[in-house]
Design a protein around this motif. Sequence first.
Motif, PDB file in Angstrom:
ATOM      1  N   LEU A 144       0.825  -1.212   0.000  1.00  0.00           N
ATOM      2  CA  LEU A 144       0.000   0.000   0.000  1.00  0.00           C
ATOM      3  C   LEU A 144       0.858   1.260   0.000  1.00  0.00           C
ATOM      4  N   SER A 179       5.219   9.388  -0.103  1.00  0.00           N
ATOM      5  CA  SER A 179       3.769   9.597  -0.055  1.00  0.00           C
ATOM      6  C   SER A 179       3.421  10.811   0.797  1.00  0.00           C
ATOM      7  N   LEU A 193       1.671  14.282  -0.576  1.00  0.00           N
ATOM      8  CA  LEU A 193       0.446  14.843   0.006  1.00  0.00           C
ATOM      9  C   LEU A 193       0.658  16.294   0.433  1.00  0.00           C
ATOM     10  N   TRP A 202       0.958  18.484  -2.634  1.00  0.00           N
ATOM     11  CA  TRP A 202      -0.356  18.636  -3.266  1.00  0.00           C
ATOM     12  C   TRP A 202      -1.194  19.687  -2.520  1.00  0.00           C
ATOM     13  N   LEU A 239      -8.567  14.186   0.260  1.00  0.00           N
ATOM     14  CA  LEU A 239      -8.852  12.869  -0.311  1.00  0.00           C
ATOM     15  C   LEU A 239      -8.113  12.678  -1.634  1.00  0.00           C
ATOM     16  N   LEU A 240      -8.180  13.667  -2.515  1.00  0.00           N
ATOM     17  CA  LEU A 240      -7.487  13.558  -3.794  1.00  0.00           C
ATOM     18  C   LEU A 240      -5.966  13.478  -3.586  1.00  0.00           C
ATOM     19  N   ALA A 296      -4.456  12.301  -0.955  1.00  0.00           N
ATOM     20  CA  ALA A 296      -4.140  10.981  -0.398  1.00  0.00           C
ATOM     21  C   ALA A 296      -4.150   9.919  -1.492  1.00  0.00           C
ATOM     22  N   VAL A 297      -5.108   9.996  -2.396  1.00  0.00           N
ATOM     23  CA  VAL A 297      -5.155   9.029  -3.505  1.00  0.00           C
ATOM     24  C   VAL A 297      -3.897   9.159  -4.365  1.00  0.00           C
ATOM     25  N   LEU A 298      -3.516  10.379  -4.692  1.00  0.00           N
ATOM     26  CA  LEU A 298      -2.296  10.580  -5.487  1.00  0.00           C
ATOM     27  C   LEU A 298      -1.053  10.134  -4.717  1.00  0.00           C
ATOM     28  N   ILE A 344      -0.788   7.809  -2.630  1.00  0.00           N
ATOM     29  CA  ILE A 344      -0.709   6.346  -2.605  1.00  0.00           C
ATOM     30  C   ILE A 344      -0.469   5.802  -4.012  1.00  0.00           C
ATOM     31  N   ALA A 345      -1.181   6.353  -5.002  1.00  0.00           N
ATOM     32  CA  ALA A 345      -1.126   5.797  -6.362  1.00  0.00           C
ATOM     33  C   ALA A 345       0.222   6.046  -7.058  1.00  0.00           C
TER      34      ALA A 345
END
Length: 166
Positions: free
Chosen positions: A8, A15, A19, A22, A35-36, A38-40, A42-43
Amino acid sequence: MIKKRPRLLPTPMLSALLLIVWLMLQNSVAPGQLLLGAVLAIAIPMLTYRFWEPQPDLQKPWRLISYFLRVMIDIIVANLQVSRLILNPRAKFRPAFIRYPLELEEKFPITLLSSTITLTPGTVSAYLTLDGRHLLIHALDVGDEQALIDEIHQRYERPLKEIFEC
């Protein structure tokens, strides 16, 4: 020793940095941006991790903070020392190349040590030997070569060994 990362968060520091960057770029900590981000955060590491060199685990993160503060103070002091040398017309420079014996073995801590040396005014890391056991350092003013080697070892290399336990 390099450990295998969980899937993960293969690079947790990256990561966290993604964040933070961002949120700073968006100039907002709104839930949608969090949220966006955090998604970036992680991804992006998950998609790019296999292209990266394996990184050693950060074993003592609080020591990294004290290391960072020490380097910042040393950069300020070195700036003053180099300025005094340059502005003093009677100053005699004693430039020298030094072959620094490395105890670090992992690439990332060696890179941090090399960068720290280069960021400190008056010294530059010029070359890492192919076997990775010596770092060639150019220093602007060297009175005692062994004293400089001991200082680099005590101030920078030993803390990096503790931080990464390598």
